[in-house]
Design a protein around this motif. Structure first.
Motif, short mmCIF file in Angstrom:
data_model
loop_
_atom_site.label_atom_id
_atom_site.label_comp_id
_atom_site.label_asym_id
_atom_site.label_seq_id
_atom_site.Cartn_x
_atom_site.Cartn_y
_atom_site.Cartn_z
N VAL A 1 6.06 8.22 -2.12
CA VAL A 1 7.23 8.49 -2.60
C VAL A 1 7.50 8.68 -3.21
N HIS A 2 8.81 9.73 -4.51
CA HIS A 2 8.30 10.58 -5.29
C HIS A 2 10.06 10.82 -5.15
N LEU A 3 10.13 10.04 -6.72
CA LEU A 3 11.28 9.62 -7.22
C LEU A 3 11.74 9.76 -8.92
N PHE A 4 13.01 10.12 -9.46
CA PHE A 4 13.03 10.87 -10.50
C PHE A 4 13.98 9.73 -11.03
N THR A 5 13.99 9.50 -12.24
CA THR A 5 14.95 9.13 -13.34
C THR A 5 15.37 9.32 -14.66
N ALA A 6 16.68 9.70 -14.81
CA ALA A 6 16.86 10.99 -15.70
C ALA A 6 18.68 9.84 -16.51
N GLY B 1 0.62 -0.77 0.21
CA GLY B 1 -0.05 -0.24 -0.02
C GLY B 1 0.95 1.85 -0.27
N GLU B 2 2.13 1.21 -0.03
CA GLU B 2 2.85 2.53 -0.18
C GLU B 2 3.06 3.10 -1.96
N ARG B 3 2.76 4.28 -1.60
CA ARG B 3 2.26 4.73 -3.37
C ARG B 3 3.78 5.14 -3.29
N TRP B 4 4.10 5.24 -4.91
CA TRP B 4 4.65 6.28 -5.32
C TRP B 4 4.52 7.07 -6.53
N ARG B 5 5.64 8.11 -7.10
CA ARG B 5 5.56 8.15 -8.28
C ARG B 5 6.79 8.62 -8.46
N ILE B 6 6.81 8.30 -10.21
CA ILE B 6 8.10 8.34 -10.83
C ILE B 6 8.19 9.36 -11.83
N VAL B 7 9.11 10.30 -11.93
CA VAL B 7 8.78 11.08 -13.50
C VAL B 7 10.33 10.28 -14.00
#
Length: 381
Positions: free
Chosen positions: A179-184, A124-130
């Protein structure tokens, strides 16, 4: 949540004429096995899936199968295009990727929402990744304009454009229970090159400061530099490095993937898991007698031979060391001979000038001179 971060696969790499495809099969199989053992909620592949913008059918088959296998471990999978990839070709695979449950982003799209992927773990842990693919300088300007940010003047730097773009994409990093994530795929100032990157896309014109990433980002998963490393910044920023050393400049790197454990309220904990099945790259030096004692069965070799330059020297070395992919006269030996003399060119024949060049390089083989003379006669007929 748990994240497996990998990048810079460079499938399709050919090193000095030697295909690495068989190694890539083994390496990506081990990455999948690590995913099965670690059971991550999310796998991030941060660019350079391929080594070339025109991959072979075998390379394409391997990459798509690897992404599918990672998805079949139960993890969500997000992959982006790198500077070696053909972003448009990756986007053409979107129908397959969507059907396979893989979020694949090859190029910057017209709406920012295209680059935002939301998910939730089994607990149930929500996350968002750009997910931001590699951007060249000219497309960075276009992307900024496309998202209707502040007008971009031509004199502004790549870093300025990237800061605006990243800020726009991450502007909703505000939910306290996510949880806020970024990948580039880019170069961050202060990071160390791995040794095999494409120089045109790692110079300072393409570097951005770590401060472009928002402070409320829980983890930034980067690709582009082949050395696994943490980068100092306002949030956890890391390169996973390549799971296979792709050039001799990377022979001291330790291929690995990165495992990250993080929650919305705790700091990311990072550890490396080595990838051990790729063939090592080694540089060796010596005379022919010294090279004859070397066992090359476990590595691809770059050989610096300490012998006077002569015709057939490469073949002699490769007869002793069949896995020698690159053979050169040892630069230290040439340096000891002193700097080459500057020859007087006016009024002198090509034969004399070539003879002076050979002498300056310590090359005393008369057969090479004779061959040059024969070729010159053919040209002059």
């Amino acid at each position: 949540m748990k994240i497996l971060h990998t990048s810079d696969w460079h499938v399709g790499k050919v090193l000095k004429g030697q295909s690495r495809l068989r190694e890539h099969v083994d390496v990506l199989a081990q990455v999948v096995e690590i995913a099965r053992a670690e059971r991550p909620d999310l796998v991030v592949v941060a660019g350079d899936l391929y080594d070339t913008a025109a991959p072979t059918p075998d390379a394409t088959r391997l990459v798509t199968r690897a992404l599918s296998a990672l998805r079949n471990t139960g993890a969500q999978v997000v992959a982006i295009g790198g500077n070696h990839d053909n972003g448009a070709a990756l986007d053409a695979l979107r129908p397959w990727a969507d059907a396979a449950g893989v979020a694949l982003r090859g190029t910057v799209r017209e709406t920012a929402a295209e680059h935002i992927v939301d998910g939730e773990t089994a607990d149930g842990e929500r996350w968002r990744i750009v997910a931001l693919p590699f951007l060249s300088q000219r497309y960075a300007v276009r992307a900024v304009e496309m998202y209707e940010l502040t007008a971009a003047e031509a004199v502004q730097t790549y870093a300025d454009h990237m800061k605006r773009l990243i800020g726009r994409l991450a502007e909703d990093f505000s939910a306290p229970d996510r949880v806020h994530l970024f990948t580039a795929h880019l170069t961050v100032v202060g990071a160390r090159l791995g040794g095999g990157e494409r120089e045109a896309h790692t110079v300072m014109n393409y570097a951005v400061p770590a401060s472009v990433f928002p402070t409320n980002t829980h983890y930034v998963a980067l690709g582009h530099l082949h050395r696994a490393q943490q980068v100092l910044g306002p949030c956890p920023i890391r390169y996973s490095g390549s799971p296979l050393a792709v050039d001799f400049g990377e022979e001291e790197n330790t291929p690995s993937v990165t495992i990250v454990e993080v929650t919305a309220t705790t700091t990311a904990k990072v550890r490396e898991v080595p990838v051990t099945v790729g063939t090592p790259l080694r540089t060796v030096r010596g005379t022919l007698d010294e090279l004859a004692a070397i066992d090359d069965s476990d590595a691809w070799l770059r050989v610096y031979v300490r012998e006077t330059p002569r015709a057939g020297l490469r073949e002699e070395v490769q007869e002793l060391l069949p896995r020698a992919l690159e053979v050169r006269v040892d630069p230290e030996l040439l340096a000891a001979a002193g700097p080459p003399r500057t020859a007087q060119r006016a009024g002198r024949s090509p034969r004399d000038l070539f003879g002076d060049y050979l002498t300056s390089r310590g090359h005393t083989d008369d057969d090479v001179r004779d061959l040059f003379h024969q070729l010159l006669e053919e040209v002059e007929k």
